[in-house]
Scaffold this motif. Structure first.
Motif: not given
Length: 289
Positions: A189-194, A196-216
């Motif tokens: 969850r330390g890498y959780l960031s929309k 960052l995920a959008a930036l990496l998606a431009l280079d065909d990289v999918e970032l998958i992280t665990t979620l925080k306890k208060n997140m859906k």
């Protein structure tokens, strides 16, 4: 570790890299004597990497008491002279480790681990890294020192690495570490960031992280859920680096030698006969990737 193989590969790299590297260095115009040293850069790198795979916990004991060193290296210099020569091999050693990094085949795991330079009670008295080290916080609590950021694949091979101060956000070095990677990257969850995920998606990289306890909860493919649970592979690698390859200790007296210690431990790890692996058949991953 096969000493002959290690030296041959280091020597081949140094013979190709060092002449080109020396051409890029600035010259102050003064003539300097270039005496041939007893130990070549290849031998120095081989010795420092060999130490990290030897099981010794103090380099001085390894250098002065290891029985077979004088047979393999007949022109050994004194311990104090060897320490004086170490700073010259930082750049070749770092680029040698970069040449040892794998390219990745679609699956990667990313994480950071704290590199403590002293106990928290001694922070106010610590002087060696007073200008460089910073306080940071990990999952195990506060620390003072640096961070090692690692990107590894499912076969345990190191794809990329970065060393930062202890207070640097884990997400900051991610774009540069994933510059030449395409596929899925799994992190905590330390890498959780929309952003960052959008930036990496431009280079065909999918970032998958665990979620925080208060997140859906979110919908993930079964394959992604399975690999997200397998992030322990990078924790295993960090554990081996610290407990087998002497990555972390508090006896350093200069920043240069500290960096050499970190990089040499990564090189020693890369020469393991058997790396931690998830044992996933690559043919089964092709349709999923």
């Amino acid at each position: 570790m096969n000493l002959t193989r290690l030296f041959c590969e280091v020597d081949d790299f140094c013979n190709a890299f060092i002449p080109e590297w020396e051409k890029t260095q600035l010259n102050d115009g003064c003539k300097k004597r270039r005496r041939t040293r007893s130990l070549s850069p290849s031998e120095i790198i081989t010795l420092i990497v060999l130490y990290h795979s030897s099981g010794y916990r103090t380099f001085k004991w390894f250098y002065t008491r290891h029985q077979h060193l004088s047979q393999a290296f007949p022109k050994l210099v004194s311990y104090n002279r060897f320490i004086e020569l170490l700073p010259d091999i930082l750049i070749p050693l770092t680029f040698f480790m970069k040449s040892r990094c794998a390219t990745g085949k679609g699956i990667a795991f990313i994480d950071s681990t704290p590199l403590r330079v002293c106990d928290n009670l001694r922070i106010s008295r610590h002087q060696t890294f007073k200008e460089e080290a910073q306080r940071g916080k990990s999952s195990t609590g506060w620390f003072y020192g640096f961070k090692l950021h690692l990107l590894v694949d499912d076969c345990g091979q190191i794809l990329s690495f970065r060393i930062t101060r202890g207070n640097v956000d884990d997400r900051k070095p991610v774009p540069s570490m994933l510059k030449n990677f395409i596929g899925k990257v799994f992190g905590d969850r330390g890498y959780l960031s929309k952003k960052l995920a959008a930036l990496l998606a431009l280079d065909d990289v999918e970032l998958i992280t665990t979620l925080k306890k208060n997140m859906k909860p979110r919908v993930l493919a079964a394959f992604d859920k399975l690999l997200l649970r397998k992030r322990c592979i990078i924790e295993t690698i960090n554990d081996q680096l610290k407990n087998i390859f002497d990555l972390e200790h508090s006896r350093h007296r200069s920043l240069t030698n500290y960096m050499i210690n970190v990089v040499a431990s990564l090189v020693a790890y890369s020469y393991q006969d058997k790396l931690p692996s998830l044992n996933i058949a690559r043919k089964d991953l092709t349709p999923l990737l």
